[in-house]
Design a protein around this motif. Structure first.
Motif, PDB file in Angstrom:
ATOM      1  N   ALA A 118       0.793  -1.238   0.149  1.00 21.97           N
ATOM      2  CA  ALA A 118       0.117   0.044   0.007  1.00 21.97           C
ATOM      3  C   ALA A 118       0.996   1.316  -0.038  1.00 21.97           C
ATOM      4  O   ALA A 118       0.468   2.321  -0.474  1.00 21.97           O
ATOM      5  CB  ALA A 118      -0.968  -0.129   1.180  1.00 21.97           C
ATOM      6  N   GLU A 119       2.043   1.291   0.335  1.00 14.70           N
ATOM      7  CA  GLU A 119       2.980   2.271   0.495  1.00 14.70           C
ATOM      8  C   GLU A 119       4.017   2.462  -0.632  1.00 14.70           C
ATOM      9  O   GLU A 119       4.316   3.654  -1.082  1.00 14.70           O
ATOM     10  CB  GLU A 119       3.932   2.150   1.961  1.00 14.70           C
ATOM     11  CG  GLU A 119       3.074   2.323   3.307  1.00 14.70           C
ATOM     12  CD  GLU A 119       3.767   2.869   4.587  1.00 14.70           C
ATOM     13  OE1 GLU A 119       4.311   3.736   4.281  1.00 14.70           O
ATOM     14  OE2 GLU A 119       3.965   2.082   5.341  1.00 14.70           O
ATOM     15  N   ILE A 120       4.448   1.524  -1.037  1.00 14.91           N
ATOM     16  CA  ILE A 120       5.506   1.237  -1.964  1.00 14.91           C
ATOM     17  C   ILE A 120       5.015   0.176  -3.224  1.00 14.91           C
ATOM     18  O   ILE A 120       4.323  -0.437  -2.903  1.00 14.91           O
ATOM     19  CB  ILE A 120       6.886   1.159  -1.514  1.00 14.91           C
ATOM     20  CG1 ILE A 120       7.045  -0.122  -0.762  1.00 14.91           C
ATOM     21  CG2 ILE A 120       7.369   2.612  -0.494  1.00 14.91           C
ATOM     22  CD1 ILE A 120       8.365  -0.548  -0.543  1.00 14.91           C
ATOM     23  N   ASN A 121       5.751   0.404  -4.221  1.00 13.63           N
ATOM     24  CA  ASN A 121       5.781  -0.800  -5.135  1.00 13.63           C
ATOM     25  C   ASN A 121       6.747  -1.698  -5.164  1.00 13.63           C
ATOM     26  O   ASN A 121       8.054  -1.518  -4.519  1.00 13.63           O
ATOM     27  CB  ASN A 121       5.947  -0.154  -6.730  1.00 13.63           C
ATOM     28  CG  ASN A 121       4.299   0.475  -7.164  1.00 13.63           C
ATOM     29  OD1 ASN A 121       3.604   0.350  -6.523  1.00 13.63           O
ATOM     30  ND2 ASN A 121       4.385   1.258  -7.925  1.00 13.63           N
ATOM     31  N   PHE A 122       6.740  -2.921  -5.275  1.00 11.72           N
ATOM     32  CA  PHE A 122       7.522  -4.078  -5.284  1.00 11.72           C
ATOM     33  C   PHE A 122       7.938  -4.782  -6.716  1.00 11.72           C
ATOM     34  O   PHE A 122       7.349  -4.818  -7.606  1.00 11.72           O
ATOM     35  CB  PHE A 122       7.183  -5.146  -4.501  1.00 11.72           C
ATOM     36  CG  PHE A 122       7.534  -4.850  -2.990  1.00 11.72           C
ATOM     37  CD1 PHE A 122       8.556  -4.866  -2.223  1.00 11.72           C
ATOM     38  CD2 PHE A 122       6.310  -4.239  -2.237  1.00 11.72           C
ATOM     39  CE1 PHE A 122       8.834  -4.662  -0.831  1.00 11.72           C
ATOM     40  CE2 PHE A 122       6.516  -3.920  -0.786  1.00 11.72           C
ATOM     41  CZ  PHE A 122       7.764  -4.347  -0.241  1.00 11.72           C
ATOM     42  N   GLY A 236      11.642  -8.909  -1.924  1.00  9.59           N
ATOM     43  CA  GLY A 236      11.889  -8.145  -3.239  1.00  9.59           C
ATOM     44  C   GLY A 236      12.400  -6.968  -2.949  1.00  9.59           C
ATOM     45  O   GLY A 236      12.928  -6.415  -1.924  1.00  9.59           O
ATOM     46  N   PHE A 237      12.225  -5.975  -4.054  1.00  9.87           N
ATOM     47  CA  PHE A 237      13.178  -4.794  -3.974  1.00  9.87           C
ATOM     48  C   PHE A 237      11.875  -3.963  -4.022  1.00  9.87           C
ATOM     49  O   PHE A 237      10.964  -3.951  -4.948  1.00  9.87           O
ATOM     50  CB  PHE A 237      13.902  -4.688  -5.436  1.00  9.87           C
ATOM     51  CG  PHE A 237      15.180  -5.349  -5.337  1.00  9.87           C
ATOM     52  CD1 PHE A 237      16.271  -5.470  -4.887  1.00  9.87           C
ATOM     53  CD2 PHE A 237      14.903  -6.805  -5.888  1.00  9.87           C
ATOM     54  CE1 PHE A 237      17.359  -6.199  -4.891  1.00  9.87           C
ATOM     55  CE2 PHE A 237      15.742  -7.876  -5.812  1.00  9.87           C
ATOM     56  CZ  PHE A 237      17.159  -7.678  -5.477  1.00  9.87           C
ATOM     57  N   GLY A 238      12.195  -2.802  -3.422  1.00  4.88           N
ATOM     58  CA  GLY A 238      11.270  -1.644  -3.070  1.00  4.88           C
ATOM     59  C   GLY A 238      11.394  -0.461  -3.971  1.00  4.88           C
ATOM     60  O   GLY A 238      12.486  -0.018  -4.132  1.00  4.88           O
ATOM     61  N   PHE A 239      10.204   0.047  -4.805  1.00  4.16           N
ATOM     62  CA  PHE A 239      10.397   1.401  -5.601  1.00  4.16           C
ATOM     63  C   PHE A 239       9.491   2.584  -4.978  1.00  4.16           C
ATOM     64  O   PHE A 239       8.070   2.058  -4.547  1.00  4.16           O
ATOM     65  CB  PHE A 239      10.133   1.132  -6.827  1.00  4.16           C
ATOM     66  CG  PHE A 239      11.211  -0.033  -7.433  1.00  4.16           C
ATOM     67  CD1 PHE A 239      12.235   0.250  -8.265  1.00  4.16           C
ATOM     68  CD2 PHE A 239      10.938  -1.445  -7.146  1.00  4.16           C
ATOM     69  CE1 PHE A 239      13.319  -0.571  -8.501  1.00  4.16           C
ATOM     70  CE2 PHE A 239      11.910  -2.351  -7.778  1.00  4.16           C
ATOM     71  CZ  PHE A 239      13.015  -1.963  -8.654  1.00  4.16           C
ATOM     72  N   ARG A 240       9.479   3.619  -5.214  1.00  3.47           N
ATOM     73  CA  ARG A 240       8.406   4.602  -5.013  1.00  3.47           C
ATOM     74  C   ARG A 240       7.279   4.480  -6.048  1.00  3.47           C
ATOM     75  O   ARG A 240       7.619   4.009  -7.084  1.00  3.47           O
ATOM     76  CB  ARG A 240       9.241   5.853  -5.241  1.00  3.47           C
ATOM     77  CG  ARG A 240       9.972   6.377  -4.129  1.00  3.47           C
ATOM     78  CD  ARG A 240      10.326   7.794  -4.374  1.00  3.47           C
ATOM     79  NE  ARG A 240      11.483   8.129  -5.351  1.00  3.47           N
ATOM     80  CZ  ARG A 240      12.745   7.523  -5.211  1.00  3.47           C
ATOM     81  NH1 ARG A 240      13.277   7.836  -3.969  1.00  3.47           N
ATOM     82  NH2 ARG A 240      13.638   8.118  -6.077  1.00  3.47           N
ATOM     83  N   LYS A 241       6.152   4.772  -5.742  1.00  4.50           N
ATOM     84  CA  LYS A 241       4.942   4.558  -6.426  1.00  4.50           C
ATOM     85  C   LYS A 241       5.214   5.094  -7.807  1.00  4.50           C
ATOM     86  O   LYS A 241       4.586   4.902  -9.100  1.00  4.50           O
ATOM     87  CB  LYS A 241       3.605   5.028  -5.704  1.00  4.50           C
ATOM     88  CG  LYS A 241       3.420   4.310  -4.627  1.00  4.50           C
ATOM     89  CD  LYS A 241       2.555   3.060  -4.823  1.00  4.50           C
ATOM     90  CE  LYS A 241       2.138   2.301  -3.680  1.00  4.50           C
ATOM     91  NZ  LYS A 241       1.348   1.036  -3.914  1.00  4.50           N
TER      92      LYS A 241
END
Length: 289
Positions: A118-122, A236-241
């Motif tokens: 809900a906060e970031i993309n993976f 996994g790896f996190g990215f900004r939306k």
């Protein structure tokens, strides 16, 4: 005369429209450079990590390593971004730090779950960690998983008090009299070494580490299901939306890389390998499946 007036009016109107269009275009903001475009231009990108071996950590001489940073470095190089700079961050501050722009990717082996989605993309997951059993060298009782304990009432299973493994054993049908609850990892090892327990249960990475450091014990092959339910955690790896182009480009290379000989050779020294490949998608994990 009438025809000529119409023509002149059309020319005047056309000229006015062109002038208005030119003014409107001049007033539009310039194209904002994306994180991916900037990283490709500069030749480097920053990743956040939490100094938690073997997921992501810095060596005593300052080298950034671990499963997530090593995979990130390989994937990003294939994307035309040759340099990766690590930003050491407390685990609980990784998502806020990403959103605040302190770094551009979370490379810390972070588990993918609905709350975080809900906060970031993976990215798609790069690994999945299930369970394993610590057994005596040679596995004389033939233990494979919880069902092995359930099927032989003479066997004893050591679990850490308060940990999830006690619940997994119950779900699998292991009898309460077969379970030995102990306070810590060293107690689990000692129980198997002494024969007080025929096996001890924990996450596969923990069991592998315990087997590596102790005499007379070994790990079973990791497994990902207990009583028909998945017990794998996927990282996994996190990215900004807003960084969808970076996420998509990363995912495209990651999917080709995972499970390849190059990938396995890179992560096996860190305790990962073919037994830790993911078996769920990010969409499933974000949906809580």
């Amino acid at each position: 005369m009438f025809k000529s007036s119409i023509s002149r009016r059309i020319v005047v109107k056309a000229a006015a429209c062109l002038a208005l269009a030119a003014t409107s275009l001049a007033s539009l903001p310039a194209h904002a450079e994306t994180t991916l475009e900037r990283a490709k231009k500069d030749g480097y990108i920053r990743v956040g990590f939490a100094n938690e071996a073997p997921f992501g950590f810095a060596t005593p001489d300052g080298k950034l390593t671990g499963e997530a940073p090593e995979v990130a470095k390989a994937v990003l190089a294939k994307m035309g971004i040759p340099q990766v700079d690590g930003v050491l961050t407390e685990f609980g501050s990784l998502i806020p730090g990403l959103k605040a722009g302190r770094f551009d990717i979370i490379a810390a082996g972070m588990f993918i779950n609905p709350k975080r989605c809900a906060e970031i993309n993976f990215s798609e997951p790069s690994y999945g960690i299930g369970q394993a059993m610590l057994v005596a060298k040679g596995n004389p009782k033939g233990v494979k998983d919880y069902s092995s304990i359930k099927d032989n009432p003479d066997l004893k299973l050591a679990v850490m008090a308060g940990a999830v493994e006690g619940g997994y054993a119950k779900d699998a049908g292991v009898g309460a009299g077969q379970i030995v609850a102990l306070p810590d990892q060293s107690s689990l090892v000692a129980a198997v070494q002494s024969g007080r327990a025929d096996a001890a249960a924990l996450t596969a990475l923990s069991i592998a580490d315990m087997a590596k450091k102790a005499d007379g014990v070994e790990s079973t092959k990791p497994f990902g299901e207990v009583a028909g339910k998945s017990v794998k955690g996927h990282g996994g790896f996190g990215f900004r939306k807003e960084d969808t182009d970076l996420q998509e480009a990363f995912n495209a290379e990651l999917k080709k890389f995972l499970g390849s000989p190059e990938h396995l050779a890179l992560v096996e020294p860190l305790g990962f390998g073919k037994d830790y490949l993911p078996n769920k998608t990010t969409a499933d994990l974000c949906a809580g499946k």
